[in-house]
Design a protein around this motif. Structure first.
Motif, short mmCIF file in Angstrom:
data_model
loop_
_atom_site.label_atom_id
_atom_site.label_comp_id
_atom_site.label_asym_id
_atom_site.label_seq_id
_atom_site.Cartn_x
_atom_site.Cartn_y
_atom_site.Cartn_z
N ARG A 21 -10.56 0.55 -10.61
CA ARG A 21 -9.52 0.01 -11.50
C ARG A 21 -8.64 -0.94 -10.71
N CYS A 24 -5.05 0.46 -9.78
CA CYS A 24 -4.87 1.65 -8.98
C CYS A 24 -4.22 1.26 -7.66
N TRP A 25 -3.35 2.11 -7.20
CA TRP A 25 -2.56 1.82 -6.01
C TRP A 25 -2.91 2.85 -4.94
N SER A 26 -3.14 2.36 -3.74
CA SER A 26 -3.33 3.27 -2.61
C SER A 26 -1.97 3.72 -2.10
N ARG A 81 4.42 -0.20 -11.62
CA ARG A 81 4.21 0.85 -10.62
C ARG A 81 5.53 1.51 -10.24
#
Length: 283
Positions: A21, A24-26, A81
Motif C-alpha cells: 500500500r 503505509c508508513w514504516s 498520518r
C-alpha cells in the motif's frame, strides 16, 4: 495406488502476500514525520499548520525516505498520518489514565506526542507577575557649584513690590449717599417711562397688525362673493344656451318631419293621378 492418487491431486498454492500500500508508513518514516511536524508545530506556538507548512514537512520526510516514487509522501498524506497518530495517542492516553498509572504505554510515539499535544503541554500557563522592587531613593548629597568656564551668570533682577492701596475713608460715601440714591431713583423712573413707551408702541403695533388682518379678511370675503356671483352667472348662461340649443334641435326636427310628410303627400297625389289616367285610357 494410494500414492498415485496423492500425486495426481493438484496442490493448492500458498496464499499470496497482500500488495504493498502506498499509504503505509514504516516506523522510521513515522518517526521522521513526527520530528518534522513537531518542530514546525512548536515554531507556530502549537498552532495549526498551513498548506505550505505541510509541504515542508513532506519535503523533510521525502529527503530521508523518499528514495523511489512509491515511497514519496504528499502533504495530504503527512497530514492524514498525523491525524491518525493523534487518534492513536488519545486511545493510549485514555487507557493509561484509566489504569491510574498501573500500566505504561508501549507505543513508541506515546512519549513524543504526550510532550507535544498532551494535557500538560496544551495547558496555558500564565506568567506570574513579578513583584515590583521598590528601592529607596538615593540620598542627595550637596555638591559645590562651580561655574563652567566661559559661561556668564546673569544677575538676578528684583522686581519692585506692589505698594498696598491706601485706606479709603468711607465718610465720603456716607456724605454722598443721598445724591447716589436720588440718581438711582431718577434712572429707575427713566427706565420705567421707556418701558411704558415701548409697551404702548408694541400695543399700537399689535393693534395695527390686527386691523390689517381684519382688512385682509374683509377683502378676501368680498373677492369670494364676487367670484361666487360670476360663477353663478356663468352657470345661468350655460343653462340658457343649453335650452336654446335644445329648442333649436326640436324645431329643426319638426321642420324635417313636416317636410317628410309633405313629400309623402305629393308622391301619393302623383300616384293617384297616374292611376286615374291609366283607367281613362282603358275605358
Amino acid at each position: 495406488m494410494g500414492e498415485l492418487t496423492e500425486s495426481s491431486t493438484p496442490k493448492t498454492a500458498p496464499p499470496r502476500a497482500p500488495p504493498f500500500r502506498e499509504d503505509c508508513w514504516s516506523e522510521e518514516a513515522t518517526e521522521t514525520l513526527v520530528d518534522a511536524w513537531g518542530r514546525r508545530y512548536m515554531e507556530l506556538n502549537r498552532g495549526n499548520l498551513r498548506q505550505k507548512d505541510w509541504q515542508e514537512v513532506a519535503d523533510a520526510v521525502n529527503s530521508v525516505h523518499g528514495h523511489n516514487k512509491k515511497a514519496r509522501r504528499t502533504d495530504v498524506q503527512c497530514k492524514n498520518r498525523i491525524d491518525t497518530l493523534k487518534k492513536k495517542y488519545k486511545i493510549e492516553k485514555a487507557r493509561v489514565s484509566d489504569s491510574n498509572g498501573a500500566i505504561a504505554s508501549s507505543w513508541p510515539f506515546f512519549d513524543r506526542l504526550d510532550v507535544l499535544i498532551g494535557p500538560a503541554a496544551t495547558a496555558k500557563k500564565l506568567p506570574q507577575p513579578q513583584p515590583l522592587q521598590v528601592s529607596s531613593p538615593p540620598l542627595a548629597l550637596p555638591f559645590p557649584y562651580r561655574k563652567p568656564p566661559g559661561v556668564t551668570v546673569q544677575p538676578v533682577v528684583l522686581l519692585p513690590q506692589k505698594r498696598p492701596a491706601p485706606a479709603v475713608d468711607d465718610s465720603y460715601f456716607r456724605k454722598n449717599y443721598s445724591f447716589i440714591a436720588a440718581a438711582a431713583a431718577a434712572a429707575e423712573e427713566e427706565e420705567e417711562e421707556e418701558r411704558e413707551g415701548s409697551e404702548e408702541l408694541e400695543s399700537s403695533e399689535e393693534s395695527g397688525e390686527v386691523e390689517g388682518m381684519k382688512r385682509l379678511a374683509s377683502a378676501i370675503e368680498r373677492f369670494g362673493e364676487i367670484y361666487q356671483r360670476i360663477e353663478g352667472e356663468k352657470q345661468r348662461q350655460m343653462i340658457e344656451l343649453e335650452k336654446q340649443r335644445m329648442q333649436f334641435a326640436k324645431d329643426l326636427e319638426i321642420q324635417r318631419m313636416q317636410l317628410f310628410m309633405d313629400t309623402q303627400v305629393q308622391l301619393e297625389k302623383i300616384k293617384q293621378a297616374k292611376r286615374s289616367g291609366s283607367d281613362d285610357m282603358y275605358s
